[in-house]
Design a protein around this motif. Sequence first.
Motif, PDB file in Angstrom:
ATOM      1  N   VAL A  19       0.963  -1.160   0.131  1.00 18.77           N
ATOM      2  CA  VAL A  19       0.048   0.006  -0.010  1.00 18.77           C
ATOM      3  C   VAL A  19       0.968   1.270   0.035  1.00 18.77           C
ATOM      4  O   VAL A  19       0.509   2.224  -0.723  1.00 18.77           O
ATOM      5  CB  VAL A  19      -0.998   0.019   1.207  1.00 18.77           C
ATOM      6  N   ARG A  20       1.925   1.299   0.852  1.00 22.84           N
ATOM      7  CA  ARG A  20       2.842   2.547   0.751  1.00 22.84           C
ATOM      8  C   ARG A  20       3.405   3.013  -0.707  1.00 22.84           C
ATOM      9  O   ARG A  20       3.529   3.900  -0.714  1.00 22.84           O
ATOM     10  CB  ARG A  20       3.875   2.394   1.848  1.00 22.84           C
ATOM     11  N   SER A  23       0.453   4.319  -2.633  1.00 20.48           N
ATOM     12  CA  SER A  23       0.393   5.687  -2.244  1.00 20.48           C
ATOM     13  C   SER A  23       1.557   6.729  -2.699  1.00 20.48           C
ATOM     14  O   SER A  23       1.157   7.932  -2.786  1.00 20.48           O
ATOM     15  CB  SER A  23       0.360   5.780  -0.692  1.00 20.48           C
ATOM     16  N   GLU A  98       0.210  11.080   1.754  1.00 17.32           N
ATOM     17  CA  GLU A  98       0.514   9.522   1.364  1.00 17.32           C
ATOM     18  C   GLU A  98       0.111   8.691   2.792  1.00 17.32           C
ATOM     19  O   GLU A  98      -0.663   7.573   2.533  1.00 17.32           O
ATOM     20  CB  GLU A  98       2.037   9.332   1.371  1.00 17.32           C
ATOM     21  N   ARG A  99       0.177   9.079   3.994  1.00 15.83           N
ATOM     22  CA  ARG A  99      -0.202   8.379   5.134  1.00 15.83           C
ATOM     23  C   ARG A  99      -1.719   7.920   5.066  1.00 15.83           C
ATOM     24  O   ARG A  99      -2.226   7.016   5.498  1.00 15.83           O
ATOM     25  CB  ARG A  99       0.277   8.928   6.246  1.00 15.83           C
ATOM     26  N   GLY A 101      -3.899   8.547   2.507  1.00 14.51           N
ATOM     27  CA  GLY A 101      -4.472   8.258   1.427  1.00 14.51           C
ATOM     28  C   GLY A 101      -5.577   9.225   0.894  1.00 14.51           C
ATOM     29  O   GLY A 101      -6.586   8.953   0.119  1.00 14.51           O
TER      30      GLY A 101
END
Length: 410
Positions: A19-20, A23, A98-99, A101
């Motif tokens: 996921v990171r 993102s 990003e964290r 989303g």
Amino acid sequence: MTPLPERAADTSAEQPWPVRLLSAKIGEYVDKMSTCWIEGQVVQLNRRPGAGTAYLTLRDTDVDMSFSVSVRTTTLDAMPPLSPGARVVTQVKPVFWERSGSLQLDARQIRPVGVGDLLARLDQLGRTLAAEGLFDRDRKRALPFLPRRIGVVTGRAGAAENDVVENARRRWPAVVFEIRQVAVQGPTAVTEVMAALAELDRLAEVDVIVIARGGGSLEDLLPFSNEALLRAVAAATTPVVSAIGHDIDRPLLDLVADRRASTPTDAAALVVPDAQAEYAAVLAAKDRLRRTLGARLQRERERLVQLRTRPVLADPAAYVRGQREVVGALRQRAHRRLEARVHREHDAIAGLCRHGRALSPLATLDRGYALVQQVDGTIVRDPEQLDGGELLRVSVAHGDFGVRTVGGAS
């Protein structure tokens, strides 16, 4: 360790992205986007005392879609105060966190849309809709004389609802309403009014729909000039009455709706008849009908009296007597003419008889002459015809007799 795919298209169930990484990829893509100018409507503004950044929610003017926008307080301080419902154009840079989303917009400049700009846009929209025929009289539908049920789209706890309902019931007490209370200004006004309109339009027993609001400023009335709402009104199968109640700044809804009422009170007069006026009209019509029939009966009665006073109806036998006299006179004239004709013909026959006798050989015999004929009937005109001793027939006036010649012709 197996290296991760570089592109999203190269991922698979065996080699997925964490996921990171997704993102981060989204953040890189968004970061490459340039600033742009957008237009929207301020729904909510959060500004904490002492904070250098404020947050507002910017909503699309036509559909239910919004973005969270961060803006420096110094930018807000350099412009007139913003309030919920204000329309603005702002220069923004998309930012992806990003964290969390989440996508957010970072405002660099904010400019309120002025009245002049709004009027220019409304004028352009009006020209476009007019060119499409949405304002034409030919497409407007007639309102029913007495609707079974009236749909009302109006604000919550507003005077417009009372103006429509009370005045309509005062005019026609048995009228029935389907009322939908919605927001009539602000960011959700367009979607709520459109939803209520669609719901009422689906009800078969609703014969007319009134969209009512008690007036307001140009900015407050902007939802009723929204293109999406106007097209929804034009597409409705039920006649729509616009009752916004503002004569100075008329929204475009007044031009698209089938009828326009200057106020919600006036809308009540448009959608239902006045029971007292209709009752008075019925009584007046009955009175006119009674007078008309009475006058007609009186004329016919007088005509009958005139007919009855005529001699032919006063003494029906008089006509027969008159005709009998006519027939008798005709018979006498015919008898006289026939008798005269018989006399004339009798005289003519007598004359012919006299003439015939005058021309007949018998008349010659009456004067003493005799007619001599041979046995075969040949008239003797010359003695040379006779032989001696020939038997002859002599006809005289009163008979005939036979003679015989003596000797020969001399």
